[in-house]
Design a protein around this motif. Structure first.
Motif, mmCIF file in Angstrom:
data_model
loop_
_atom_site.group_PDB
_atom_site.id
_atom_site.type_symbol
_atom_site.label_atom_id
_atom_site.label_comp_id
_atom_site.label_asym_id
_atom_site.label_seq_id
_atom_site.Cartn_x
_atom_site.Cartn_y
_atom_site.Cartn_z
ATOM 1 N N VAL A 55 0.829 -1.210 0.000
ATOM 2 C CA VAL A 55 0.000 0.000 0.000
ATOM 3 C C VAL A 55 0.862 1.257 0.000
ATOM 4 N N VAL A 56 1.833 1.311 0.899
ATOM 5 C CA VAL A 56 2.669 2.511 0.994
ATOM 6 C C VAL A 56 3.511 2.690 -0.262
ATOM 7 N N GLU A 57 4.123 1.621 -0.736
ATOM 8 C CA GLU A 57 4.953 1.741 -1.930
ATOM 9 C C GLU A 57 4.125 2.090 -3.154
ATOM 10 N N ALA A 79 4.556 5.501 -5.183
ATOM 11 C CA ALA A 79 4.940 5.388 -6.593
ATOM 12 C C ALA A 79 3.988 6.172 -7.494
ATOM 13 N N VAL A 80 2.692 6.128 -7.199
ATOM 14 C CA VAL A 80 1.707 6.866 -8.005
ATOM 15 C C VAL A 80 1.952 8.375 -7.898
ATOM 16 N N SER A 117 9.991 4.954 -4.697
ATOM 17 C CA SER A 117 9.037 4.593 -3.643
ATOM 18 C C SER A 117 9.547 3.395 -2.846
ATOM 19 N N VAL A 118 10.059 2.382 -3.537
ATOM 20 C CA VAL A 118 10.621 1.212 -2.851
ATOM 21 C C VAL A 118 11.846 1.621 -2.044
ATOM 22 N N VAL A 169 9.412 7.306 4.091
ATOM 23 C CA VAL A 169 10.556 7.025 4.954
ATOM 24 C C VAL A 169 10.121 6.956 6.415
ATOM 25 N N ILE A 170 9.308 7.906 6.838
ATOM 26 C CA ILE A 170 8.868 7.953 8.238
ATOM 27 C C ILE A 170 8.009 6.734 8.571
ATOM 28 N N ILE A 171 7.094 6.378 7.671
ATOM 29 C CA ILE A 171 6.231 5.216 7.913
ATOM 30 C C ILE A 171 7.068 3.945 8.019
ATOM 31 N N GLY A 172 8.003 3.757 7.081
ATOM 32 C CA GLY A 172 8.854 2.583 7.144
ATOM 33 C C GLY A 172 9.726 2.562 8.379
ATOM 34 N N GLY A 173 10.134 3.759 8.842
ATOM 35 C CA GLY A 173 11.006 3.845 9.997
ATOM 36 C C GLY A 173 10.308 3.696 11.330
ATOM 37 N N LEU A 174 8.987 3.770 11.365
ATOM 38 C CA LEU A 174 8.266 3.597 12.626
ATOM 39 C C LEU A 174 8.360 2.169 13.139
#
Length: 455
Positions: free
Chosen positions: A145-147, A151-152, A177-178, A210-215
């Motif tokens: 979902v995030v990627e 990407a869009v 995005s990835v 980045v922030i979402i992945g880093g949480l």
């Protein structure tokens, strides 16, 4: 013949990994090795010949360990095939080798064995083994979902705002995005994202990913379940969220203030663009590695502040690196308890077990030792100053990828040290140490207590 087969089976059983962390280390090493071989294929490199072993190894390690440090120019040195390989290594590394393998088992066999559950629980740091299947599927959903959303947004901006063709814009959107969600920092522009320093439609989607992945996935899962009920949040979630906000705000204010009048970084930008650039670099220092300003031109105090942000990192069990916010948070509360004369460390109304004290202190001491050792070695073999060498080493260990531009100029022995730092930083000092231990030693007796003089 039967005796020979029995001997072989005995040797394999004796030398096979016993600890789950050992399997994770071997999994990451295997992925790096495969990536190195693939990047050495001539079709992966632009121009005649193939990449050297060190170039391929460094790039593969940086991709699998989602770091972003490079010794060659990614968009010019690697072909489209090479860039796809790098992207695949980033995705595999960010998701976790054991998690990725176990997820494939879930999708194909619809079941997990106990061994796979244990290995995946270690990699994802889930609290129990019974929920591993749901954890993995949830991680996959969040990742996609995030990627996809990032990407869009990026693809549309590259297409509508910069005149790229539909296919090229889509590829740029997917790659970045990835790279952003996995906190990798690889970019398909020679100057990284300096050319888009004032564009919020590029910088903000990347920052959010980045922030979402880093949480960290445990925090994301809990927010999904109890977003409206903060009183139900676990200590981990509260520490990560409060620490993330504090570091983002303080980092933005500090970097923007120091670089406000620097003509080589923010000084020539409009006020709003300066704030955007300060926020972007504050977010990227949390292990992402993208840069919209040239760190070779920033003030030395900005380098030092960024060192601190990189060393802390993001949340555990996510795509971020560093020591993790929770580790530093535990140390801060231990310090506060000692200064205030308390008997127990309490965090958000909960008492911290003493095992967490030892774990946090051990991780920090191991990390400091590794960083200091690597820094001193690079100072001996290069002519670069302490500020740049320390920045490079911390960036490698914290799997950030920010650089002042000296990576390619470091001798091969120094680049090998950075490879080891990226590998150790991605797996974590404690995980790496436990992987090297053959067995745990049970405590059968205790020594009498005695207290030395402190201070």
């Amino acid at each position: 013949m039967r005796g020979s087969l029995r001997t072989i089976r005995t040797w394999v059983a004796r030398h096979s990994p016993k600890h789950p962390a050992q399997v994770i280390v071997l999994g990451f090493a295997a992925a790096i090795l495969v990536g190195t071989v693939l990047l050495m294929i001539p079709t992966s490199k632009a121009g005649p010949g193939g990449a050297t072993f060190l170039e391929a190894l460094f790039t593969a390690t940086s991709a699998v360990c989602v770091t972003g440090l490079v010794v060659v120019d990614t968009p010019r040195y690697w072909t489209g095939e090479g860039q796809v390989i790098i992207l695949a290594l980033i995705q595999v590394g960010g998701f976790g080798i054991m998690s990725f393998a176990s997820l494939l088992g879930v999708l194909l066999a619809r079941r997990l064995g106990l061994r796979s559950r244990i290995l995946t629980a270690v990699e994802t740091k889930s609290e129990g083994f019974g929920d591993v299947r749901n954890v993995l599927l949830g991680v996959l959903r969040i990742t996609l979902v995030v990627e996809a959303a990032t990407a869009v947004l990026l693809g549309a901006r590259f297409f509508l705002g910069y005149g790229y063709g539909p296919g090229e814009a889509a590829w740029l959107g997917i790659f970045h995005s990835v790279s952003s969600f996995n906190n990798a920092g690889f970019a398909l522009f020679s100057d990284n994202l300096i050319g888009y320093v004032g564009d919020p439609w590029i910088c903000l989607p990347i920052s959010v990913a980045v922030i979402i992945g880093g949480l960290g996935f445990p925090v994301l899962f809990e927010l999904r379940r109890h977003f409206r009920y903060p009183h139900r949040w676990h200590m981990n979630t509260k520490l990560v969220l409060s620490g993330t906000v504090l570091l983002l705000v303080s980092g933005t204010v500090f970097i923007t203030a120091v670089e406000w009048s620097n003509p080589a970084t923010l000084g020539t930008l409009r006020p709003g663009e300066r704030i955007l650039a300060g926020f972007f670099q504050s977010a990227m220092a949390r292990t992402a590695g993208f840069n919209s300003v040239d760190f070779a031109d920033v003030h030395p105090v900005t380098l030092l502040a960024t060192d601190m942000l990189m060393f802390i990192g993001g949340g555990p069990a996510g795509t971020a690196g560093g020591l993790k916010i929770t580790t530093i948070g535990v140390l801060v509360f231990i310090l506060y308890t000692e200064i205030s004369g308390g008997n127990a460390v309490n965090i958000f109304g909960k008492r911290l077990p003493r095992s967490a004290h030892r774990q946090a202190i051990s991780i920090v001491l191991l990390a400091v030792g590794l960083v200091l050792g690597a820094t001193m070695f690079l100072l001996l073999i290069t002519d670069f100053g302490l500020d740049r060498i320390l920045f490079e080493v911390v960036s490698a260990f914290a799997t950030v990828g920010l650089s002042t531009g000296i990576t390619a100029g470091i001798p091969p022995a120094g680049q090998a040290v950075l490879i080891l730092m990226m590998f150790a930083g991605r797996l974590g000092p404690v995980t790496l140490a436990s992987a090297l231990a053959l067995r745990s030693r049970p405590l059968i007796y205790e020594y009498p207590k005695e207290r030395p003089l402190i201070g």
